[in-house]
Design a protein around this motif. Structure first.
Motif, PDB file in Angstrom:
ATOM      1  N   ASN A  11     135.414 124.399  28.136  1.00 61.18           N
ATOM      2  CA  ASN A  11     136.250 125.647  28.393  1.00 61.18           C
ATOM      3  C   ASN A  11     137.459 125.613  27.648  1.00 61.18           C
ATOM      4  O   ASN A  11     138.320 124.689  27.852  1.00 61.18           O
ATOM      5  CB  ASN A  11     136.531 125.635  30.051  1.00 61.18           C
ATOM      6  CG  ASN A  11     137.293 126.896  30.402  1.00 61.18           C
ATOM      7  OD1 ASN A  11     137.646 127.672  29.479  1.00 61.18           O
ATOM      8  ND2 ASN A  11     137.503 127.118  31.700  1.00 61.18           N
ATOM      9  N   SER A  14     140.780 125.536  29.832  1.00 60.39           N
ATOM     10  CA  SER A  14     141.115 124.628  30.927  1.00 60.39           C
ATOM     11  C   SER A  14     142.376 123.794  30.428  1.00 60.39           C
ATOM     12  O   SER A  14     142.601 123.485  29.410  1.00 60.39           O
ATOM     13  CB  SER A  14     139.919 123.770  31.096  1.00 60.39           C
ATOM     14  OG  SER A  14     139.034 124.406  31.745  1.00 60.39           O
ATOM     15  N   GLY A  67     135.988 120.584  31.268  1.00 60.94           N
ATOM     16  CA  GLY A  67     137.138 121.498  32.096  1.00 60.94           C
ATOM     17  C   GLY A  67     137.537 120.998  33.133  1.00 60.94           C
ATOM     18  O   GLY A  67     137.191 119.859  33.753  1.00 60.94           O
ATOM     19  N   GLY A  68     138.016 121.814  34.113  1.00 65.93           N
ATOM     20  CA  GLY A  68     138.652 121.588  35.292  1.00 65.93           C
ATOM     21  C   GLY A  68     137.448 122.164  36.372  1.00 65.93           C
ATOM     22  O   GLY A  68     136.283 122.275  36.004  1.00 65.93           O
ATOM     23  N   THR A  71     135.318 125.220  35.920  1.00 63.66           N
ATOM     24  CA  THR A  71     134.327 125.258  34.945  1.00 63.66           C
ATOM     25  C   THR A  71     133.179 124.152  35.450  1.00 63.66           C
ATOM     26  O   THR A  71     132.085 124.511  35.293  1.00 63.66           O
ATOM     27  CB  THR A  71     135.157 124.426  33.501  1.00 63.66           C
ATOM     28  OG1 THR A  71     135.999 125.080  33.216  1.00 63.66           O
ATOM     29  CG2 THR A  71     133.891 124.333  32.729  1.00 63.66           C
ATOM     30  N   GLY A  92     140.504 119.503  32.869  1.00 68.31           N
ATOM     31  CA  GLY A  92     141.040 120.670  33.374  1.00 68.31           C
ATOM     32  C   GLY A  92     142.554 120.115  34.057  1.00 68.31           C
ATOM     33  O   GLY A  92     142.962 118.694  33.995  1.00 68.31           O
ATOM     34  N   THR A  93     143.410 121.117  34.550  1.00 68.08           N
ATOM     35  CA  THR A  93     144.509 120.708  35.429  1.00 68.08           C
ATOM     36  C   THR A  93     144.420 119.662  36.575  1.00 68.08           C
ATOM     37  O   THR A  93     144.839 118.818  36.699  1.00 68.08           O
ATOM     38  CB  THR A  93     145.249 121.886  35.799  1.00 68.08           C
ATOM     39  OG1 THR A  93     145.457 122.681  34.711  1.00 68.08           O
ATOM     40  CG2 THR A  93     146.682 121.611  36.360  1.00 68.08           C
ATOM     41  N   ASN A  95     140.819 117.777  38.708  1.00 68.45           N
ATOM     42  CA  ASN A  95     139.577 117.419  38.262  1.00 68.45           C
ATOM     43  C   ASN A  95     139.252 116.619  39.670  1.00 68.45           C
ATOM     44  O   ASN A  95     138.541 115.415  39.619  1.00 68.45           O
ATOM     45  CB  ASN A  95     139.677 116.422  37.141  1.00 68.45           C
ATOM     46  CG  ASN A  95     140.122 117.169  36.039  1.00 68.45           C
ATOM     47  OD1 ASN A  95     139.622 118.023  35.212  1.00 68.45           O
ATOM     48  ND2 ASN A  95     141.285 116.845  35.565  1.00 68.45           N
TER      49      ASN A  95
END
Length: 303
Positions: A11, A14, A67-68, A71, A92-93, A95
């Motif tokens: 992503n 992300s 991604g996070g 995703t 991602g931010t 997870n």
């Protein structure tokens, strides 16, 4: 290098933004791990959904989401009951699913799990046909997320500033939900600021809030606060931090396999893995045991 390719869907949005430089680094990690990876950089949910649909049609031995949690949830939902193994790269931010699987945050180590780990079945949750791998929420949380997204689009605020402002605004309104819960057939009436339903049991206490010890117990966890005011809600949060949440008299924490949420409202905002949609009650939650095959770190049999 293994000739059988795996598909990796990253992503681009992300973690504050993933770009071609990240794809190049990933490709090198896969090469060093001896894996032939076809990496696709997707922009937005529609591209991610299209990419995973195309990948499934080719039946690779492994499809990986980079991604996070949003995703991960999108890709995992498409892979439920397909038999295709699912891999996760925490890019991602937040997870949470990757952490609960034991996937390392380091990118090289995470790729090594895809090369050397073991496949295992895990459960997913479902509400009115929508799959979630982490949790679903009603009340305060989806209201905060909805307001955060509105502020991001309307005022161009950053994610965390918008979240903080949305949280303050929502707590100021402090809306309540009147719901009838059917928990494995048993009826419970509640007036509450939130309903939280998790895929398997969440640790809601101490410094492990939001973590799960397992993803294959075949259960949903239900957490409901019983009509607390703002001050009481803060007390519940403090009890969680001190490991005494389950002792609270006005807090329900139960395990079930089937939960129905009934409400007089015609529509409810429902959060699933951080994504907010509008659904029509009743909301039927169920667990789908062992329906997703994931790649996770190999268990040391000598321990």
């Amino acid at each position: 290098m293994t000739s059988d390719p795996i598909v990796v869907i990253v992503n681009a949005g992300s973690g504050g933004g993933n770009d071609q430089a990240l794809v190049d680094r990933l490709a090198e990690h896969f090469r060093l791990a001896g894996l032939h990876a076809e990496i696709e950089l997707a922009h937005g949910g529609d591209e991610i959904a299209a990419a995973v649909g195309n990948a499934i049609a080719r039946r690779p031995r492994l499809i990986v989401a980079g991604g996070g949690d949003g995703t991960v949830s999108t890709v995992a939902s498409a892979l439920v009951d397909t038999g295709v193994v699912f891999g996760v790269l925490p890019l991602g931010t937040l997870n949470h699913f990757a952490k609960d699987l034991g996937i390392p945050a380091d990118l090289g180590e995470a790729v090594a799990v895809l090369a050397e780990g073991q496949s295992a079945p895990v459960d997913v949750g479902e509400v009115n046909g929508r799959v979630f791998v982490n949790n679903s929420g009603l009340g305060l949380y989806p209201d905060i997320v909805h307001d955060r997204e509105r502020q991001q689009k309307r005022f161009g605020r950053g994610k965390w500033l918008a979240f903080a402002r949305a949280m303050v605004a929502t707590l100021r309104r402090y809306p309540f939900l009147s719901v009838t819960l059917l928990v494995d057939g048993k009826e419970v009436l509640r007036r509450t600021p939130f309903v939280f339903i998790g895929n398997n049991e969440y640790r809601m206490e101490g410094f492990a809030i939001g973590e799960r010890s397992g993803l294959d117990d075949g259960q949903l966890s239900l957490y409901v606060a019983q009509r607390p005011g703002r001050w009481r809600l803060l007390q519940l949060a403090l009890r969680a931090l001190t490991g005494r949440l389950r002792q609270a008299r006005d807090f329900d924490a139960v395990l079930a396999t089937d939960i129905v949420v009934q409400s007089k409202k015609k529509r409810l905002r429902v959060a699933t893995d951080g994504e907010v949609t509008v659904m029509t009650p009743p909301l039927h939650y169920r667990v789908r045991p062992a329906s997703l095959i994931v790649m996770r770190p190999r268990i040391d049999a000598s321990r």
